[in-house]
Design a protein around this motif. Sequence first.
Motif, PDB file in Angstrom:
ATOM      1  N   THR A  94       0.561  -0.970   0.004  1.00 28.82           N
ATOM      2  CA  THR A  94       0.082   0.089   0.172  1.00 28.82           C
ATOM      3  C   THR A  94       0.897   1.199   0.116  1.00 28.82           C
ATOM      4  O   THR A  94       1.861   1.295   0.567  1.00 28.82           O
ATOM      5  CB  THR A  94      -0.826   0.093   1.225  1.00 28.82           C
ATOM      6  N   ARG A  96       0.699   5.597   0.718  1.00 24.25           N
ATOM      7  CA  ARG A  96      -0.202   6.622   1.269  1.00 24.25           C
ATOM      8  C   ARG A  96       0.623   7.660   1.401  1.00 24.25           C
ATOM      9  O   ARG A  96       2.122   7.772   1.370  1.00 24.25           O
ATOM     10  CB  ARG A  96      -0.810   6.269   2.635  1.00 24.25           C
ATOM     11  N   GLU A  97       0.011   8.975   1.274  1.00 25.90           N
ATOM     12  CA  GLU A  97       0.739  10.072   1.258  1.00 25.90           C
ATOM     13  C   GLU A  97       1.399  10.350   2.932  1.00 25.90           C
ATOM     14  O   GLU A  97       0.826   9.981   3.727  1.00 25.90           O
ATOM     15  CB  GLU A  97      -0.264  11.716   1.331  1.00 25.90           C
ATOM     16  N   LYS A 105       5.379   9.528  -0.480  1.00 23.59           N
ATOM     17  CA  LYS A 105       4.730   8.200  -0.311  1.00 23.59           C
ATOM     18  C   LYS A 105       5.165   7.403   0.845  1.00 23.59           C
ATOM     19  O   LYS A 105       6.465   7.102   0.675  1.00 23.59           O
ATOM     20  CB  LYS A 105       4.568   7.471  -1.590  1.00 23.59           C
TER      21      LYS A 105
END
Length: 157
Positions: A94, A96-97, A105
């Motif tokens: 995964t 995410r920011e 990321k």
Amino acid sequence: MSTNAGLREDGDDDLDRSIRDLLLLMPQIMGRVKRLPVPPELAGMELTPRHLSLLSLLLFDGSMTVNELAGRLGVAPTTASLMIGDLSRKGILTRRENEADRRQKIVDIADAHRGAIETWLAPGARAWRRVLAPLSAAERRLFVTTMMAYHEAAEQV
């Protein structure tokens, strides 16, 4: 194979014998690693040794940025980004920011695959724990440093 491979009976190290023993041992170790059964959940995803290294880092060290992963893997950020993209598309990772810097990321193992990856890496981790535990911290560091130096020297040949 004897645990004292490379040592003569008088205790003196014989360099050529140690090299021979290691040259014979390394293909056996690599063969054993390659024969580790891929968990059914990950079968058919075409995972390579580089993927295994990346997954090991995330499993043991937790989530990190693309640049951190690249640095620890010793590859260019572009290479790490390509591997991460490939594993993300397969649902293994995964992204995410990073709340502190939205340009970055944060990468992690997807919860759906964490158990399978832990199961896959567990036999190797148990074997390393068994052989490294009796060593002192300095002996473990020497072993790891020697393996890293060998890896670097082998790339220069």
